[in-house]
Write an enzyme that holds these catalytic residues in place. Structure first.
Site, PDB file in Angstrom:
ATOM      1  N   SER A 266      68.278 -51.082  71.243  1.00  0.00           N
ATOM      2  CA  SER A 266      67.444 -50.539  70.165  1.00  0.00           C
ATOM      3  C   SER A 266      66.189 -51.391  69.966  1.00  0.00           C
ATOM      4  O   SER A 266      65.104 -50.870  69.702  1.00  0.00           O
ATOM      5  CB  SER A 266      68.252 -50.457  68.866  1.00  0.00           C
ATOM      6  OG  SER A 266      68.849 -51.708  68.589  1.00  0.00           O
TER       7      SER A 266
ATOM      8  N   LYS B 175      79.772 -58.116  65.892  1.00  0.00           N
ATOM      9  CA  LYS B 175      78.681 -57.249  66.378  1.00  0.00           C
ATOM     10  C   LYS B 175      77.354 -57.987  66.285  1.00  0.00           C
ATOM     11  O   LYS B 175      76.479 -57.841  67.145  1.00  0.00           O
ATOM     12  CB  LYS B 175      78.662 -55.942  65.566  1.00  0.00           C
ATOM     13  CG  LYS B 175      77.553 -54.961  65.944  1.00  0.00           C
ATOM     14  CD  LYS B 175      77.814 -54.271  67.265  1.00  0.00           C
ATOM     15  CE  LYS B 175      76.661 -53.422  67.780  1.00  0.00           C
ATOM     16  NZ  LYS B 175      76.292 -52.273  67.006  1.00  0.00           N
TER      17      LYS B 175
ATOM     18  N   GLY C 221      69.117 -40.460  56.546  1.00  0.00           N
ATOM     19  CA  GLY C 221      68.471 -40.943  57.773  1.00  0.00           C
ATOM     20  C   GLY C 221      68.820 -40.024  58.923  1.00  0.00           C
ATOM     21  O   GLY C 221      69.994 -39.736  59.145  1.00  0.00           O
TER      22      GLY C 221
ATOM     23  N   GLY D 112      67.975 -40.522  62.266  1.00  0.00           N
ATOM     24  CA  GLY D 112      67.792 -41.139  63.578  1.00  0.00           C
ATOM     25  C   GLY D 112      68.914 -40.682  64.502  1.00  0.00           C
ATOM     26  O   GLY D 112      69.724 -39.820  64.138  1.00  0.00           O
TER      27      GLY D 112
HETATM   28  O1  PAF Z   1      71.236 -52.321  69.268  1.00  0.00           O
HETATM   29  C1  PAF Z   1      71.739 -51.857  70.294  1.00  0.00           C
HETATM   30  O2  PAF Z   1      71.073 -51.332  71.183  1.00  0.00           O
HETATM   31  C2  PAF Z   1      73.250 -51.889  70.439  1.00  0.00           C
HETATM   32  O3  PAF Z   1      73.799 -52.349  69.233  1.00  0.00           O
HETATM   33  C3  PAF Z   1      73.760 -52.712  71.624  1.00  0.00           C
HETATM   34  C4  PAF Z   1      75.213 -53.022  71.418  1.00  0.00           C
HETATM   35  C5  PAF Z   1      72.987 -53.984  71.809  1.00  0.00           C
HETATM   36  C6  PAF Z   1      73.749 -51.886  72.877  1.00  0.00           C
HETATM   37  O4  PAF Z   1      72.490 -51.499  73.306  1.00  0.00           O
END
Ligand code: PAF
Length: 304
Positions: free
Chosen positions: A253, A183, A7, A9
């Site tokens: 993201s 997370k 990958g 990315g």
């Molecule tokens: O997915 C994301 O963008 C990251 O994991 C987070 C921690 C939300 C920060 O932008």
């Protein structure tokens, strides 16, 4: 060590450049290029090992994949199965495989597809962004945690040091599922809200999001506790607030995926939480409605 990164990315490119200071890195991507150029910029404070900013990597060479002692899979959660199927025929059964993605829910598939390989999961708070095809910008520093999920991975603690040398801080965990759940809580809170409101992470600090964030965290805490990871909603909320502040200027993201009309990781974030909640008969209405709202958005652009 010979390392293959699956990958290309932003996160895969960032780790590729960092690991290349001490190891031979090869990329495996969906296109069939044989060489890949990457220009790295951003958080220069971490560039203690090398001042190098332009990198050239070999790519998509089955012999180099077969010769790898370590494979780092950085594709999105919903691409993991296809990525493993694509490399499986070339992979040595002794090669350690590290899976690094947002969300949870891919572990069973990976263990079934690669029953012999040491399987390690990782979660990172390092942030990266691809402003153009060849560029990767390192936009945020944070810890990376990794730990094994099958008996074959038990002897791989030294990978903690290997990753720490490349891009610190990094630590081996005896139970990686706890950091993965923590997370997940952050992603359940930040990702769908920033995508639905089309805002930067920092905007979630406004008081209008307070009740929603508290509700999401309480639900995740209840499910985590039922899974054996005792935690309070207040603890998770504090962690979410810390990330909102630390990444205030970043677009999440999921925000970027929705903006570019790409498939999101919602099924592996809120969707995973909802699935685990169902097995414990816990109701998670905040997460359920965020999951639904993102699915509705995805459906709109898929129908176009
Ligand atoms: O997915 C994301 O963008 C990251 O994991 C987070 C921690 C939300 C920060 O932008």
């Amino acid at each position: 060590m010979n390392i293959s990164i699956i990958g290309a990315g932003a996160v895969g490119r960032l780790w590729g450049c960092k690991l290349a200071a001490q190891h031979t890195v090869h990329f495996w991507t969906r296109d069939n290029c044989q060489q890949m150029a990457i220009h790295l910029s951003g958080t220069e404070a971490t560039d203690s090992i090398t001042q190098e900013t332009s990198f050239q990597f070999d790519a998509n060479q089955p012999a180099l994949l077969a010769n790898s002692e370590l494979v780092l899979v950085t594709v999105k959660a919903f691409q993991v199965e296809a990525a493993i199927l694509a490399i499986k025929a070339h992979l040595n059964p002794d090669t350690a495989v590290v899976i690094m993605h947002n969300g949870m829910g891919s572990q069973q598939t990976v263990l079934e597809l690669l029953p012999d390989n040491p399987i390690i999961y990782a979660t990172t708070a390092q942030a990266a962004f691809r402003p153009s095809e060849k560029d990767v910008r390192h936009t945020g520093l944070g810890p990376t945690l990794l730990g094994g999920i099958n008996p074959q991975a038990a002897e791989y603690q030294a990978l903690g040091q290997l990753f720490d040398n490349a891009l610190p801080p990094c630590q081996w965990q005896d139970d990686i599922n706890l950091p993965l759940w923590r997370k997940l809580a952050i992603n359940c809170a930040i990702n769908p809200l920033t995508a639905l409101h089309n805002c930067k992470n920092g905007e979630l600090a406004q008081s209008k999001f307070n009740n929603e964030l508290t509700g999401i965290c309480l639900e995740v805490a209840e499910v985590m506790s039922a899974e054996g990871y005792l935690v309070t909603g207040a603890e998770l909320r504090q962690q979410v607030d810390t990330v909102i502040n630390a990444t205030a200027g970043n677009l999440s993201s999921m925000n970027q995926d929705i903006c570019h009309k790409r498939q999101t990781e919602i099924d592996y974030i809120s969707g995973y939480l909802i699935a685990r909640a169902a097995t414990h008969n816990i109701s998670v209405p905040h997460n359920q409605s965020l999951w639904q709202a993102i699915k509705d958005l995805e459906k709109q652009y898929h129908d176009q």
